[in-house]
Design an enzyme around this catalytic site. Structure first.
Site: not given
Ligand SMILES: NC(=O)c1ccc[n+]([C@@H]2O[C@H](COP(=O)([O-])OP(=O)(O)OC[C@H]3O[C@@H](n4cnc5c(N)ncnc54)[C@H](OP(=O)(O)O)[C@@H]3O)[C@@H](O)[C@H]2O)c1
Length: 258
Positions: A181, A185, A216-217
């Site tokens: 991961y 990034k 989040t998930d």
């Molecule tokens: N949560 C944090 O603390 C955090 C911190 C820093 C950065 N981020 C970044 O923020 C972004 C969103 O994360 P989140 O926390 O909201 O995660 P999340 O709730 O797990 O959501 C991830 C999303 O990505 C989709 N996804 C996964 N594989 C995919 C694919 N092959 N094609 C299209 N969509 C796909 C998932 O769809 P499905 O439902 O179909 O799996 C879901 O809609 C990510 O890039 C993550 O790295 C998150």
């Protein structure tokens, strides 16, 4: 740049989590939001939910690892709108097998585990951006937002003590052994800089945005921030004025160190 009205935004991975909230907040600003999702049922449901809030939200099938769906999405956006104003490369996954409370140590990662994460977090963002570039170039003021993380900050990974006062999220970068991961990034950050360098002269602003550690998930809902709080950073990057920054790493605390 005209705020909101008539602008068209595509958010990948917008069926849940921070992506859905970004779509909601952009929609509330008056943008037409294209809810990118790899699963039709989940994507339609999210678009319906946003539509129920008065947002012009439309599902677009988009698996960022499937070039056919990427090309089909570009064709359909071209046919419907002829341009794209905002692209948020939000889709992301944590590790080969998903979030684990006891993550692997760096030395335990196989190439296959790393490859699976790069397919979505790195190559997925490149595939979608490459396909959307002609449409973004037709926007009078395009914005590209790559969802990054302080966990990929080389400054934090190499010297956490030097940067942790800048942003609490930086403190855990080295502590979590998320080799796939974190490095995905870091790669996305470098890609952001390359796109920003090439497209800045054309008015396409390209930035990395970190939402902060959010429940989040993706992380088993361990983060302290809500998706509403998290989405504000990428939304700001998606609505920058024409003289706004490009090639920056934007976070809740201003700019994060690469
Ligand atoms: N949560 C944090 O603390 C955090 C911190 C820093 C950065 N981020 C970044 O923020 C972004 C969103 O994360 P989140 O926390 O909201 O995660 P999340 O709730 O797990 O959501 C991830 C999303 O990505 C989709 N996804 C996964 N594989 C995919 C694919 N092959 N094609 C299209 N969509 C796909 C998932 O769809 P499905 O439902 O179909 O799996 C879901 O809609 C990510 O890039 C993550 O790295 C998150």
């Amino acid at each position: 740049m005209e705020e909101g009205t008539n602008r068209v935004a595509l958010v990948t991975g917008a069926n849940k989590g921070i992506g859905r909230e970004i779509a909601r907040q952009l929609g509330k600003l008056g943008m037409t939001v294209l809810v990118g999702a790899r699963d039709e049922g989940r994507g339609e449901e999210a678009a319906r939910e946003l539509g129920g809030e008065g947002i012009d939200a439309r599902f677009v099938r988009l698996d960022v690892t499937d070039q056919e769906t990427v090309d089909a999405a570009a064709r359909s956006i071209d046919g419907e709108f002829g341009r794209l104003d905002v692209l948020v490369n939000n889709a992301g996954i944590p590790a080969g097998g998903g979030w684990a409370t006891t993550p692997l140590r760096a030395t335990e990662y196989t190439a296959d585990l790393v490859r699976a994460v790069y397919e979505v977090n790195v190559l997925g963002a490149v595939a979608v951006t490459h396909a959307m570039i002609p449409l973004l170039r037709r926007s009078p003021s395009a914005r590209v937002v790559n969802m990054s993380s302080e966990l990929g900050s080389l400054a934090a990974l190499s010297d956490p003590g030097a940067v942790e006062e800048l942003d609490p999220s930086l403190q855990i970068a080295g502590g979590l052994g998320l080799l796939a991961y974190n490095s995905s990034k870091a790669a996305l950050d470098a890609i952001t800089l390359m796109y920003a360098g090439e497209l800045g002269g054309e008015g396409v602003l390209v930035n990395a945005a970190s939402p902060g550690y959010t429940a989040t998930d993706l992380n088993g809902h361990t983060g302290p921030l809500t998706v509403e709080e998290a989405a504000t950073v990428p939304v700001k990057a998606a609505t920058l004025p024409d003289d706004g920054p490009t090639g920056r790493f934007l976070s809740r605390y201003g700019e994060a160190p690469w």
